[in-house]
Design a protein around this motif. Structure first.
Motif, PDB file in Angstrom:
ATOM      1  N   TRP A 153      33.889  38.029 -13.357  1.00 17.16           N
ATOM      2  CA  TRP A 153      35.230  38.619 -13.412  1.00 17.16           C
ATOM      3  C   TRP A 153      35.808  38.695 -12.016  1.00 17.16           C
ATOM      4  CZ3 TRP A 153      37.571  43.006 -11.374  1.00 17.16           C
ATOM      5  CH2 TRP A 153      38.815  43.341 -11.932  1.00 17.16           C
ATOM      6  N   PHE A 154      37.108  38.423 -11.915  1.00 12.20           N
ATOM      7  CA  PHE A 154      37.842  38.637 -10.667  1.00 12.20           C
ATOM      8  C   PHE A 154      39.216  39.184 -11.025  1.00 12.20           C
ATOM      9  CE2 PHE A 154      38.204  34.151 -11.880  1.00 12.20           C
ATOM     10  CZ  PHE A 154      39.576  33.972 -11.964  1.00 12.20           C
ATOM     11  N   HIS A 155      39.865  39.806 -10.043  1.00 16.86           N
ATOM     12  CA  HIS A 155      41.173  40.400 -10.294  1.00 16.86           C
ATOM     13  C   HIS A 155      42.167  39.336 -10.735  1.00 16.86           C
ATOM     14  CE1 HIS A 155      40.294  44.453  -8.878  1.00 16.86           C
ATOM     15  NE2 HIS A 155      39.648  43.929  -7.858  1.00 16.86           N
ATOM     16  N   PRO A 156      43.036  39.650 -11.694  1.00 12.43           N
ATOM     17  CA  PRO A 156      44.074  38.692 -12.090  1.00 12.43           C
ATOM     18  C   PRO A 156      44.899  38.258 -10.882  1.00 12.43           C
ATOM     19  CG  PRO A 156      44.009  40.536 -13.612  1.00 12.43           C
ATOM     20  CD  PRO A 156      43.102  40.901 -12.472  1.00 12.43           C
ATOM     21  N   LEU A 157      45.201  36.968 -10.819  1.00 13.17           N
ATOM     22  CA  LEU A 157      45.908  36.404  -9.676  1.00 13.17           C
ATOM     23  C   LEU A 157      47.296  35.923 -10.067  1.00 13.17           C
ATOM     24  CD1 LEU A 157      43.133  34.141  -8.076  1.00 13.17           C
ATOM     25  CD2 LEU A 157      43.751  36.467  -7.423  1.00 13.17           C
ATOM     26  N   VAL A 158      48.250  36.112  -9.159  1.00 14.18           N
ATOM     27  CA  VAL A 158      49.543  35.445  -9.249  1.00 14.18           C
ATOM     28  C   VAL A 158      49.686  34.615  -7.980  1.00 14.18           C
ATOM     29  CG1 VAL A 158      52.034  35.678  -9.429  1.00 14.18           C
ATOM     30  CG2 VAL A 158      50.562  37.315 -10.616  1.00 14.18           C
ATOM     31  N   GLU A 186      52.788  27.776 -20.991  1.00 11.38           N
ATOM     32  CA  GLU A 186      54.006  27.416 -20.273  1.00 11.38           C
ATOM     33  C   GLU A 186      55.034  28.509 -20.541  1.00 11.38           C
ATOM     34  OE1 GLU A 186      54.259  25.021 -18.218  1.00 11.38           O
ATOM     35  OE2 GLU A 186      52.474  23.817 -18.682  1.00 11.38           O
ATOM     36  N   ALA A 187      55.223  29.393 -19.581  1.00  9.25           N
ATOM     37  CA  ALA A 187      56.080  30.558 -19.803  1.00  9.25           C
ATOM     38  C   ALA A 187      57.523  30.175 -20.095  1.00  9.25           C
ATOM     39  CB  ALA A 187      56.027  31.483 -18.592  1.00  9.25           C
ATOM     40  N   THR A 188      57.965  29.004 -19.614  1.00  3.19           N
ATOM     41  CA  THR A 188      59.359  28.608 -19.811  1.00  3.19           C
ATOM     42  C   THR A 188      59.537  27.687 -21.006  1.00  3.19           C
ATOM     43  OG1 THR A 188      59.045  26.745 -18.299  1.00  3.19           O
ATOM     44  CG2 THR A 188      59.882  28.798 -17.366  1.00  3.19           C
ATOM     45  N   GLY A 189      58.462  27.187 -21.561  1.00  2.10           N
ATOM     46  CA  GLY A 189      58.582  26.171 -22.602  1.00  2.10           C
ATOM     47  C   GLY A 189      58.605  26.710 -24.011  1.00  2.10           C
ATOM     48  N   GLU A 190      58.194  27.943 -24.229  1.00  2.00           N
ATOM     49  CA  GLU A 190      58.120  28.512 -25.565  1.00  2.00           C
ATOM     50  C   GLU A 190      58.113  30.021 -25.415  1.00  2.00           C
ATOM     51  OE1 GLU A 190      54.288  27.447 -27.244  1.00  2.00           O
ATOM     52  OE2 GLU A 190      53.563  27.019 -25.238  1.00  2.00           O
ATOM     53  N   VAL A 230      55.359  32.170 -14.407  1.00  2.00           N
ATOM     54  CA  VAL A 230      55.429  33.446 -15.105  1.00  2.00           C
ATOM     55  C   VAL A 230      56.694  34.221 -14.757  1.00  2.00           C
ATOM     56  CG1 VAL A 230      54.138  34.710 -13.327  1.00  2.00           C
ATOM     57  CG2 VAL A 230      54.036  35.471 -15.709  1.00  2.00           C
ATOM     58  N   GLU A 231      57.295  33.925 -13.620  1.00  4.59           N
ATOM     59  CA  GLU A 231      58.499  34.664 -13.216  1.00  4.59           C
ATOM     60  C   GLU A 231      59.735  34.236 -14.010  1.00  4.59           C
ATOM     61  OE1 GLU A 231      59.167  30.980 -10.695  1.00  4.59           O
ATOM     62  OE2 GLU A 231      57.597  31.939 -11.862  1.00  4.59           O
ATOM     63  N   GLY A 241      65.643  43.743 -34.279  1.00  5.11           N
ATOM     64  CA  GLY A 241      65.998  44.286 -32.983  1.00  5.11           C
ATOM     65  C   GLY A 241      64.837  44.573 -32.062  1.00  5.11           C
ATOM     66  N   SER A 242      63.601  44.307 -32.492  1.00  5.74           N
ATOM     67  CA  SER A 242      62.445  44.553 -31.621  1.00  5.74           C
ATOM     68  C   SER A 242      62.377  43.484 -30.530  1.00  5.74           C
ATOM     69  CB  SER A 242      61.150  44.567 -32.429  1.00  5.74           C
ATOM     70  OG  SER A 242      60.977  43.351 -33.117  1.00  5.74           O
ATOM     71  N   ARG A 243      61.957  43.908 -29.339  1.00  7.64           N
ATOM     72  CA  ARG A 243      61.970  43.043 -28.160  1.00  7.64           C
ATOM     73  C   ARG A 243      60.546  42.608 -27.832  1.00  7.64           C
ATOM     74  NH1 ARG A 243      61.216  45.122 -23.158  1.00  7.64           N
ATOM     75  NH2 ARG A 243      61.805  43.893 -21.333  1.00  7.64           N
ATOM     76  N   HIS A 244      60.362  41.318 -27.563  1.00  8.29           N
ATOM     77  CA  HIS A 244      59.030  40.784 -27.264  1.00  8.29           C
ATOM     78  C   HIS A 244      59.114  39.990 -25.968  1.00  8.29           C
ATOM     79  CE1 HIS A 244      57.589  41.710 -31.383  1.00  8.29           C
ATOM     80  NE2 HIS A 244      58.827  41.407 -31.726  1.00  8.29           N
ATOM     81  N   THR A 245      58.343  40.386 -24.967  1.00  6.77           N
ATOM     82  CA  THR A 245      58.308  39.660 -23.695  1.00  6.77           C
ATOM     83  C   THR A 245      56.870  39.306 -23.358  1.00  6.77           C
ATOM     84  OG1 THR A 245      58.000  41.581 -22.249  1.00  6.77           O
ATOM     85  CG2 THR A 245      60.266  41.057 -22.917  1.00  6.77           C
ATOM     86  N   LEU A 246      56.733  38.285 -22.538  1.00  6.28           N
ATOM     87  CA  LEU A 246      55.403  37.875 -22.103  1.00  6.28           C
ATOM     88  C   LEU A 246      54.746  38.986 -21.276  1.00  6.28           C
ATOM     89  CD1 LEU A 246      53.185  35.773 -21.823  1.00  6.28           C
ATOM     90  CD2 LEU A 246      54.427  34.791 -19.888  1.00  6.28           C
TER      91      LEU A 246
END
Length: 366
Positions: A153-158, A186-190, A230-231, A241-246
Motif C-alpha cells: 500500500w502507498f498513499h493515493p497519488l495525483v 478516463e475521467a473525461t470520456g464517460e 481527474v481534474e 435530481g440526485s448528483r453523481h460526481t467522480l
C-alpha cells in the motif's frame, strides 16, 4: 513476474452452496412427520427397523393442515438460509458473478525492504524524470515491508504535469513491477463515477463498475486504479435530481478505513477495497477538488528534455527487442535534430517506437 501474496476475505457474504428447492424440503419434513407418527402408533416399531418408504397408512398420517404448516416452515427455512448468506437480494446471475470471492482473494505483498528497493530502482531506470512519484511509492512499499502488512500500500497519488510526459505510462509500468492488475478510468470520456463504481439496479444500464469488475475478473483484491485527467471530470444528474460526481465516488475509496467496508452500488454488498492503490493524473491543479487533494499526495512534475526522451526511446526499444539497425536509426532521428523540442513528447516517442517495431517485423519483399 510474480510476487508473494496473502489471501484475504474480500466480502462478508457466505457461500452456502446450492440451496434445496421448497419441494425437496417439504418432502423431507413430511417424511419425518410420517415416521414420527408411525412410531407413536405402533410401539413395536423402531426407527432403525422402520422403512420410511413403506410406512403403513402413510396417506392418513398427514392431513391438509399439516401440509400447510410444512409449506410455511420450508419457505421460512429457505428465507433464513438466504439471509444468512448476505445474497438473498441477488438473482442467480449476480451470484455467479460473485463466485470468485468464495474463499477470499489474494493481494500482492512486499516481504523485504530490499524487494521495495529493487522495484523502485527498476522503475526509476525506465523513467528517471518521474523520480518524485517513484520515491513516494518506494516509501510506501518499504513501510509495507517494515510493518509486515499482508498487502502492499502507498498513499493515493495525483500526478500533475503537462500532457505527454508519461504519467499514465509510468502508472502502467508501476503495475507491471508490482505484479498487480491495473484498470484505467478516463475521467473525461464517460461519467466517471459510474465507470468507477457502477450503477444501482433500476438504472437502464445498471452494471458493476470497473473497480469491482477488475477485482472479480482478475481475482485479485489489490489492483492499481489509474484515473486519467481527474481534474476535468464532470457530474451526472439523475431524473430525480440526485448528483453523481467522480470525486464523490472516490473519496470513500481513498480512505483506508471507509474502503474496508465499501458497498458496491450494483451488488449492494460490502467489499474490502483497502488494498486497492490509486494513481490519478492531471494536467494542472486547476479544477482539482480540495477534498480530493486532502486525501492524496499531489506531485507537480517537470516537463521532459530531449535527452530524457532519447534515453527513454533507447530503453523502451531494447525492452521491445528492436533490432540494432532499427534502434540505431531511431537514435539518429534524435541526434540529428530532425525533431524540434516542441514536437517531442512521450506519446510521440511511443508512436515512433510502434512504427519502428512494425517496420522491423514486416516480412521482406520478394
Amino acid at each position: 513476474m510474480t510476487r508473494s501474496t496473502t489471501l484475504i476475505p474480500v466480502s462478508p457474504i457466505r457461500f452456502i452452496g446450492e440451496l434445496p428447492s421448497v419441494h425437496v424440503i417439504e418432502n423431507r419434513l413430511q417424511m419425518f412427520l410420517r415416521t414420527l407418527r408411525a412410531l407413536k402408533q405402533d410401539n413395536n416399531l423402531t426407527a432403525v427397523k422402520l422403512n420410511p418408504h413403506k410406512i403403513p397408512n402413510w396417506r392418513e398420517l398427514i392431513e391438509k393442515p399439516d401440509r400447510l404448516k410444512i409449506e410455511r416452515r420450508a419457505l421460512r427455512y429457505l428465507e433464513l438460509l438466504g439471509n444468512k448468506s448476505g445474497m438473498a437480494h441477488l438473482n442467480s446471475d449476480a451470484k455467479v458473478k460473485l463466485a470468485p470471492l468464495r474463499g477470499g482473494l489474494p493481494v500482492s505483498r512486499i516481504e523485504t525492504e530490499h524487494e521495495a528497493d529493487e522495484i523502485a530502482a527498476a522503475l526509476h531506470a525506465e523513467m528517471p524524470w518521474m523520480a518524485r512519484a517513484t520515491e513516494e511509492v518506494w516509501h510506501g512499499l518499504r513501510a509495507s515491508a517494515l510493518e509486515g502488512l499482508p498487502g502492499l500500500w502507498f498513499h493515493p497519488l495525483v500526478l500533475v504535469g503537462s500532457p505527454g510526459i508519461g504519467k499514465s505510462h509510468w502508472a502502467r509500468r508501476l503495475a507491471h513491477h508490482l505484479a498487480v492488475p491495473a484498470t484505467t478510468i478516463e475521467a473525461t470520456g464517460e461519467p466517471g463515477s459510474f465507470s468507477l463504481v457502477g450503477t444501482q439496479k433500476g438504472w437502464g444500464n445498471a452494471s458493476p463498475g470497473k473497480l469491482v469488475h477488475t477485482v472479480l475478473s482478475e481475482q485479485h483484491a489489490g489492483p492499481l486504479v489509474i484515473v486519467d485527467e481527474v481534474e476535468k471530470t464532470g457530474e451526472v444528474t439523475s431524473t430525480k435530481g440526485s448528483r453523481h460526481t467522480l470525486t464523490d465516488a472516490l473519496l470513500p475509496l481513498l480512505e483506508r478505513m471507509t474502503a474496508q467496508a465499501w458497498e458496491c452500488p450494483y451488488f449492494q454488498i460490502r467489499f474490502d477495497m483497502s488494498w486497492v492503490n490509486w494513481v490519478m493524473t492531471a494536467n494542472s491543479r486547476h479544477g482539482l477538488p480540495s477534498p480530493l487533494q486532502s486525501r492524496c499526495v499531489v506531485l507537480d512534475l517537470p516537463g521532459l528534455t530531449p535527452d530524457q526522451l532519447r534515453a527513454f526511446a533507447e530503453i523502451e526499444g531494447k525492452r521491445r527487442a528492436l533490432p540494432d539497425p532499427a534502434l540505431g536509426a531511431l537514435m539518429d532521428v534524435f541526434d540529428c535534430g530532425a525533431i524540434s523540442s516542441s514536437e517531442l513528447s512521450l506519446r510521440t516517442v511511443s508512436r515512433m517506437l510502434d512504427r519502428a517495431q512494425t517496420l522491423a517485423n514486416r516480412p521482406p519483399l520478394n
